[in-house]
Design a protein around this motif. Structure first.
Motif, PDB file in Angstrom:
ATOM      1  N   ASP A   1       0.840  -1.193   0.000  1.00  0.00           N
ATOM      2  CA  ASP A   1       0.000   0.000   0.000  1.00  0.00           C
ATOM      3  C   ASP A   1       0.883   1.254   0.000  1.00  0.00           C
ATOM      4  N   PRO A   2       0.309   2.444  -0.174  1.00  0.00           N
ATOM      5  CA  PRO A   2       1.138   3.649  -0.299  1.00  0.00           C
ATOM      6  C   PRO A   2       2.039   3.922   0.898  1.00  0.00           C
ATOM      7  N   SER A   3       1.726   3.337   2.059  1.00  0.00           N
ATOM      8  CA  SER A   3       2.579   3.525   3.233  1.00  0.00           C
ATOM      9  C   SER A   3       3.649   2.446   3.353  1.00  0.00           C
ATOM     10  N   GLY A   4       3.667   1.493   2.415  1.00  0.00           N
ATOM     11  CA  GLY A   4       4.650   0.424   2.450  1.00  0.00           C
ATOM     12  C   GLY A   4       4.203  -0.827   3.175  1.00  0.00           C
ATOM     13  N   SER A   5       3.012  -0.825   3.761  1.00  0.00           N
ATOM     14  CA  SER A   5       2.497  -2.036   4.412  1.00  0.00           C
ATOM     15  C   SER A   5       2.199  -3.092   3.357  1.00  0.00           C
ATOM     16  N   ILE A   6       2.486  -4.344   3.669  1.00  0.00           N
ATOM     17  CA  ILE A   6       2.318  -5.418   2.695  1.00  0.00           C
ATOM     18  C   ILE A   6       1.295  -6.439   3.183  1.00  0.00           C
ATOM     19  N   ARG A   7       0.609  -7.057   2.236  1.00  0.00           N
ATOM     20  CA  ARG A   7      -0.397  -8.072   2.551  1.00  0.00           C
ATOM     21  C   ARG A   7      -0.450  -9.082   1.415  1.00  0.00           C
ATOM     22  N   ASP A   8      -0.626 -10.359   1.772  1.00  0.00           N
ATOM     23  CA  ASP A   8      -0.752 -11.435   0.784  1.00  0.00           C
ATOM     24  C   ASP A   8      -2.167 -11.512   0.229  1.00  0.00           C
ATOM     25  N   TYR A   9      -2.252 -11.719  -1.092  1.00  0.00           N
ATOM     26  CA  TYR A   9      -3.487 -12.097  -1.786  1.00  0.00           C
ATOM     27  C   TYR A   9      -3.191 -13.380  -2.586  1.00  0.00           C
ATOM     28  N   SER A  10      -2.416 -14.265  -1.968  1.00  0.00           N
ATOM     29  CA  SER A  10      -1.765 -15.363  -2.688  1.00  0.00           C
ATOM     30  C   SER A  10      -2.555 -16.657  -2.737  1.00  0.00           C
ATOM     31  N   TYR A  11      -3.541 -16.811  -1.865  1.00  0.00           N
ATOM     32  CA  TYR A  11      -4.161 -18.129  -1.725  1.00  0.00           C
ATOM     33  C   TYR A  11      -4.639 -18.749  -3.035  1.00  0.00           C
ATOM     34  N   PRO A  12      -5.350 -18.026  -3.902  1.00  0.00           N
ATOM     35  CA  PRO A  12      -5.830 -18.673  -5.137  1.00  0.00           C
ATOM     36  C   PRO A  12      -4.713 -19.166  -6.047  1.00  0.00           C
ATOM     37  N   LEU A  13      -3.524 -18.577  -5.931  1.00  0.00           N
ATOM     38  CA  LEU A  13      -2.423 -18.948  -6.814  1.00  0.00           C
ATOM     39  C   LEU A  13      -1.637 -20.147  -6.300  1.00  0.00           C
ATOM     40  N   SER A  14      -1.479 -20.237  -4.977  1.00  0.00           N
ATOM     41  CA  SER A  14      -0.611 -21.274  -4.412  1.00  0.00           C
ATOM     42  C   SER A  14      -1.270 -22.131  -3.348  1.00  0.00           C
ATOM     43  N   GLY A  15      -2.425 -21.700  -2.838  1.00  0.00           N
ATOM     44  CA  GLY A  15      -3.044 -22.409  -1.724  1.00  0.00           C
ATOM     45  C   GLY A  15      -2.455 -22.019  -0.389  1.00  0.00           C
ATOM     46  N   LEU A  16      -1.599 -21.001  -0.362  1.00  0.00           N
ATOM     47  CA  LEU A  16      -0.950 -20.539   0.863  1.00  0.00           C
ATOM     48  C   LEU A  16      -1.385 -19.104   1.149  1.00  0.00           C
ATOM     49  N   HIS A  17      -1.533 -18.766   2.436  1.00  0.00           N
ATOM     50  CA  HIS A  17      -2.123 -17.481   2.816  1.00  0.00           C
ATOM     51  C   HIS A  17      -1.107 -16.403   3.161  1.00  0.00           C
ATOM     52  N   GLY A  18      -0.133 -16.725   4.019  1.00  0.00           N
ATOM     53  CA  GLY A  18       0.910 -15.761   4.324  1.00  0.00           C
ATOM     54  C   GLY A  18       0.482 -14.627   5.225  1.00  0.00           C
ATOM     55  N   LEU A  19       0.763 -13.384   4.783  1.00  0.00           N
ATOM     56  CA  LEU A  19       0.593 -12.175   5.582  1.00  0.00           C
ATOM     57  C   LEU A  19      -0.839 -11.650   5.524  1.00  0.00           C
ATOM     58  N   SER A  20      -1.421 -11.440   6.694  1.00  0.00           N
ATOM     59  CA  SER A  20      -2.749 -10.835   6.760  1.00  0.00           C
ATOM     60  C   SER A  20      -2.658  -9.332   6.935  1.00  0.00           C
ATOM     61  N   SER A  21      -1.620  -8.858   7.622  1.00  0.00           N
ATOM     62  CA  SER A  21      -1.417  -7.423   7.788  1.00  0.00           C
ATOM     63  C   SER A  21       0.025  -7.168   8.196  1.00  0.00           C
ATOM     64  N   SER A  22       0.445  -5.909   8.049  1.00  0.00           N
ATOM     65  CA  SER A  22       1.804  -5.544   8.440  1.00  0.00           C
ATOM     66  C   SER A  22       1.909  -4.037   8.526  1.00  0.00           C
ATOM     67  N   ARG A  23       2.955  -3.562   9.158  1.00  0.00           N
ATOM     68  CA  ARG A  23       3.315  -2.143   9.128  1.00  0.00           C
ATOM     69  C   ARG A  23       4.796  -2.016   9.449  1.00  0.00           C
ATOM     70  N   PHE A  24       5.403  -0.972   8.929  1.00  0.00           N
ATOM     71  CA  PHE A  24       6.819  -0.728   9.156  1.00  0.00           C
ATOM     72  C   PHE A  24       7.017   0.717   9.604  1.00  0.00           C
ATOM     73  N   GLY A  25       8.156   0.952  10.243  1.00  0.00           N
ATOM     74  CA  GLY A  25       8.516   2.294  10.667  1.00  0.00           C
ATOM     75  C   GLY A  25       9.971   2.339  11.086  1.00  0.00           C
ATOM     76  N   VAL A  26      10.387   3.451  11.647  1.00  0.00           N
ATOM     77  CA  VAL A  26      11.752   3.589  12.167  1.00  0.00           C
ATOM     78  C   VAL A  26      11.689   4.162  13.578  1.00  0.00           C
ATOM     79  N   ARG A  27      12.703   3.807  14.352  1.00  0.00           N
ATOM     80  CA  ARG A  27      12.813   4.300  15.731  1.00  0.00           C
ATOM     81  C   ARG A  27      14.100   5.101  15.859  1.00  0.00           C
ATOM     82  N   PHE A  28      13.974   6.363  16.227  1.00  0.00           N
ATOM     83  CA  PHE A  28      15.142   7.202  16.488  1.00  0.00           C
ATOM     84  C   PHE A  28      14.746   8.271  17.502  1.00  0.00           C
ATOM     85  N   ASP A  29      15.722   8.765  18.238  1.00  0.00           N
ATOM     86  CA  ASP A  29      15.476   9.746  19.300  1.00  0.00           C
ATOM     87  C   ASP A  29      14.408   9.252  20.265  1.00  0.00           C
ATOM     88  N   GLN A  30      14.454   7.946  20.557  1.00  0.00           N
ATOM     89  CA  GLN A  30      13.536   7.315  21.510  1.00  0.00           C
ATOM     90  C   GLN A  30      12.066   7.384  21.075  1.00  0.00           C
TER      91      GLN A  30
END
Length: 673
Positions: A42-71
């Motif tokens: 998605d535009p924020s870089g979060s990733i999600r699988d839509y893979s099941y119909p192609l491989s029968g495997l589900h994988g990632l349902s949700s995710s988010r990323f970020g950085v930690r600096f200056d506490q």
């Protein structure tokens, strides 16, 4: 895609006017994928699988990323101004901070997905990547386990599916327990990761949630997820694979090299052709079958789902690809062969095809139009079988000399069986029997179904097949040609949508654009009267004028008059990219159909007008290059994105426009076998 995430979205969007709450939307962002895995970034870089119909495997349902600096943790999905593009085979997302950027590149290879991060600019002295993922093996949100290997590699599993998470730099992992019942039922959504430490060791090993952080080395780090079936690949092999991949993709040059080499699209420079082939690659399983689109509504709240292979959509896509290849020389014969093999594998004993199947293996998928399997003709979409037969006959005709003898024989057998299947659905008056329509929302005897039958019979009648089959198909085509008189409304000067209890439904329906292709095919079987040419021209012009819709934001064709589906709070019909593209395609084909007639209607202007809206800079094309299924009048895209059918229509229309007045490069074989 888990129920928890759908309920979370429902809470966040239940009051939003042009959003269907609970869906896992993909209108914004980009996809990266292989024939086994489909990942949305998605535009924020979060990733999600839509893979099941192609491989029968589900994988990632949700995710988010970020950085930690200056506490402080700065999650990317709380920032503004991120940019996203396709870059050398990867999806590149740039997260902007005041003095530095984080460049994220996502790439999928087979069952492995890599998310590489690079710091750029004046970065703080102490900065680390933080992330959260929710893994749902086999689509399970309960009864799943978690193993943490050597404190830095995670394995989440249910039974057969095992999903692994690792990184090129040392991970600090905290398992994350997902929503409990009281949190699921609460009015307010719950954000993850939670603050604080994980629950007890026992609880932390019974969850698919994972919070992690890792340092950058030389300004870089790469996160890897890999899906596996433990019956096909043991744990030890998977762990080694993840270790190898994290090491390999710590080198950005190797990631870019693999991303560039993994592209399934031939080396094509034309941007539109490249985009449409890329989308169709993304939606394809190893079998060659394609899902209609990413499945944004797996719980069937507002649709019947999209992550399946419909034989109408797939058959039409295959024919469009065949036509584009003939005109542009795309060198994609392998795709045609795979499609043909898949159709041969899935044809039923009566010569027809089921409503929809799983693309990974061709098995029957959940559906509502399998009446012919249950013993009823009404709840069956007869046009689907015709669409497949058109492709098989065209493929046989254009590649007959190069096909292996066994393959050609199998296709000939399938066509003969398929003609018998269509015969079952053809009534004595020459029209197909009552059945479901192409839009899957009404029953009747449809002009579109009759047109597809006439096209299929005509194409088979001129393919290199046995005399008896050719003659029979030609006879059936002529019967339908005559019977189409029943569908003409002299007062409205159009072909009606359907017959219901003998009464003609005189609404305009964009599926009737199929009359143009049907008559182009029929010209090689029988004579077309001047009156019929005149009626086709009048119908097409009237249909364009009545379906054309223009707002401040978008322009195009609606699906059919009085269409009420997915309107939310909108008071009128929505514009569809399929209908707009179909109109452009039909107008372009009408140039050929009317070229030798005295018709006053010139379809060239409509071809130009409609194609402009689905072109890469058109009002119906997203900045990603994707065509969503439909739009609200405000310009808000809706439903499956990208939609394979729309992209295939655009490609075939572009090919026809680019080679207008030029014969296809591949000669069609006709005559006797």
């Amino acid at each position: 895609m888990g129920l928890r995430r759908s309920l979370d979205d429902y809470k966040r969007n239940k009051e939003t006017a042009e959003v269907f709450p609970g869906e896992q939307r993909t209108q914004m962002g980009q996809f990266t994928g292989s024939t086994q895995r489909l990942i949305h970034v998605d535009p924020s870089g979060s990733i999600r699988d839509y893979s099941y119909p192609l491989s029968g495997l589900h994988g990632l349902s949700s995710s988010r990323f970020g950085v930690r600096f200056d506490q402080t943790i700065e999650w990317f999905d709380t920032l503004e101004g991120a940019s996203q593009t396709l870059h050398e085979g990867t999806v590149e997302t740039i997260h902007n901070f005041e003095k530095f950027d984080v460049v994220q590149r996502d790439f999928t290879n087979a069952l492995t997905h890599a998310t590489a991060f690079k710091l750029r600019g004046e970065t703080p002295d102490s900065i680390e990547l933080v992330g959260f993922v929710e893994l749902t093996p086999e689509g399970q949100e309960g009864r799943i386990g978690q193993l943490v290997h050597d404190d830095e590699l995670v394995e989440v599993y249910h039974n057969r599916e095992h999903t692994y998470l690792g990184a090129s730099t040392e991970l600090e992992i905290t398992p994350e327990v997902m929503e409990k019942f009281d949190e699921v039922l609460a009015d307010e959504p719950k954000s993850f990761p939670r603050k604080g430490e994980s629950e007890s060791y026992e609880g932390s090993r019974l969850t698919g949630g994972v919070r992690f952080r890792t340092e950058f080395e030389d300004g870089r780090t790469t996160v890897i997820t890999t899906l596996s079936d433990i019956e096909e690949q043991p744990r030890s092999a998977s762990l080694k694979h993840v270790a190898d991949q994290t090491q390999r993709y710590s080198d950005p040059s190797k990631l870019l090299t693999d991303a560039q080499q993994s592209g399934l699209t031939p080396d094509i420079t034309d941007q539109l052709v490249q985009m449409d082939l890329h989308v169709l690659d993304l939606l394809s399983a190893p079998t060659g079958a394609r899902i209609a689109g990413p499945d944004f509504d797996p719980h069937y709240q507002y649709s019947g789902g999209y992550g399946y292979t419909w034989f109408r959509d797939d058959g039409e896509i295959s024919t469009f690809l065949l036509e584009a290849d003939e005109r542009l020389g795309l060198d994609i014969e392998n795709r045609h062969r795979k499609s043909a093999e898949f159709y041969l594998q899935t044809q039923l004993d009566d010569g027809r095809w089921p409503h929809r199947v799983w693309p990974m293996n061709g098995r029957l998928a959940p559906g509502w139009a399998n009446g012919h399997v249950e013993g009823s003709e009404t709840q069956y979409q007869a046009d689907q079988t015709a669409s497949v037969l058109v492709f098989l006959a065209e493929y046989l005709a254009t590649h007959h000399e190069s096909l292996p003898k066994d393959t050609a024989t199998d296709i000939e057998t399938a066509l003969e069986l398929g003609v018998g299947g269509m015969d079952i659905s053809l009534e004595t008056d020459g029209l197909p029997t009552e059945c479901e329509n192409a839009w899957e929302n009404m029953n009747g005897r449809f002009t579109h179904t009759a047109a597809k039958f006439m096209q299929a019979y005509s194409t088979i009648a001129t393919a290199p097949l046995a005399d008896t089959l050719q003659n029979h198909a030609a006879t059936q085509a002529r019967r339908i040609y005559d019977a189409l008189e029943t569908m003409w409304c002299p007062d409205e000067k159009i072909y009606g949508l359907r017959l219901v209890d003998g009464n003609l439904d005189v609404r305009i329906d964009s599926t009737t654009f199929s009359l143009i292709d049907a008559h182009l095919a029929y010209r090689d079987v029988g004579d077309i009267s001047d009156e019929r040419y005149s009626r086709l021209a009048t119908h097409l012009e009237t249909a364009f004028e009545r379906l054309w819709t223009e707002t401040d934001a978008i322009r195009g064709l609606t699906r059919f008059e009085e269409d009420t589906w997915r309107r939310r709070n909108q008071g009128n019909e929505k514009i569809w990219t399929v209908s707009t593209g179909w109109g452009a395609y039909a107008a372009e084909k009408a140039i050929r159909l009317f070229s030798t007639t005295s018709q006053q209607f010139d379809p060239t202007a409509w071809s130009d007008r409609l194609f402009t809206e689905i072109d890469l800079t058109g009002s119906l094309c997203l900045s990603s290059g994707y065509l969503p299924e439909q739009f609200f009048d405000s310009g808000t895209p809706d439903s499956a994105t990208p939609l394979g059918w729309s992209h295939a229509i655009r490609l075939a229309t572009y090919a026809a426009r680019s080679t207008r007045n030029v014969e296809p490069a591949v000669e069609r074989q006709s005559g006797k076998r």
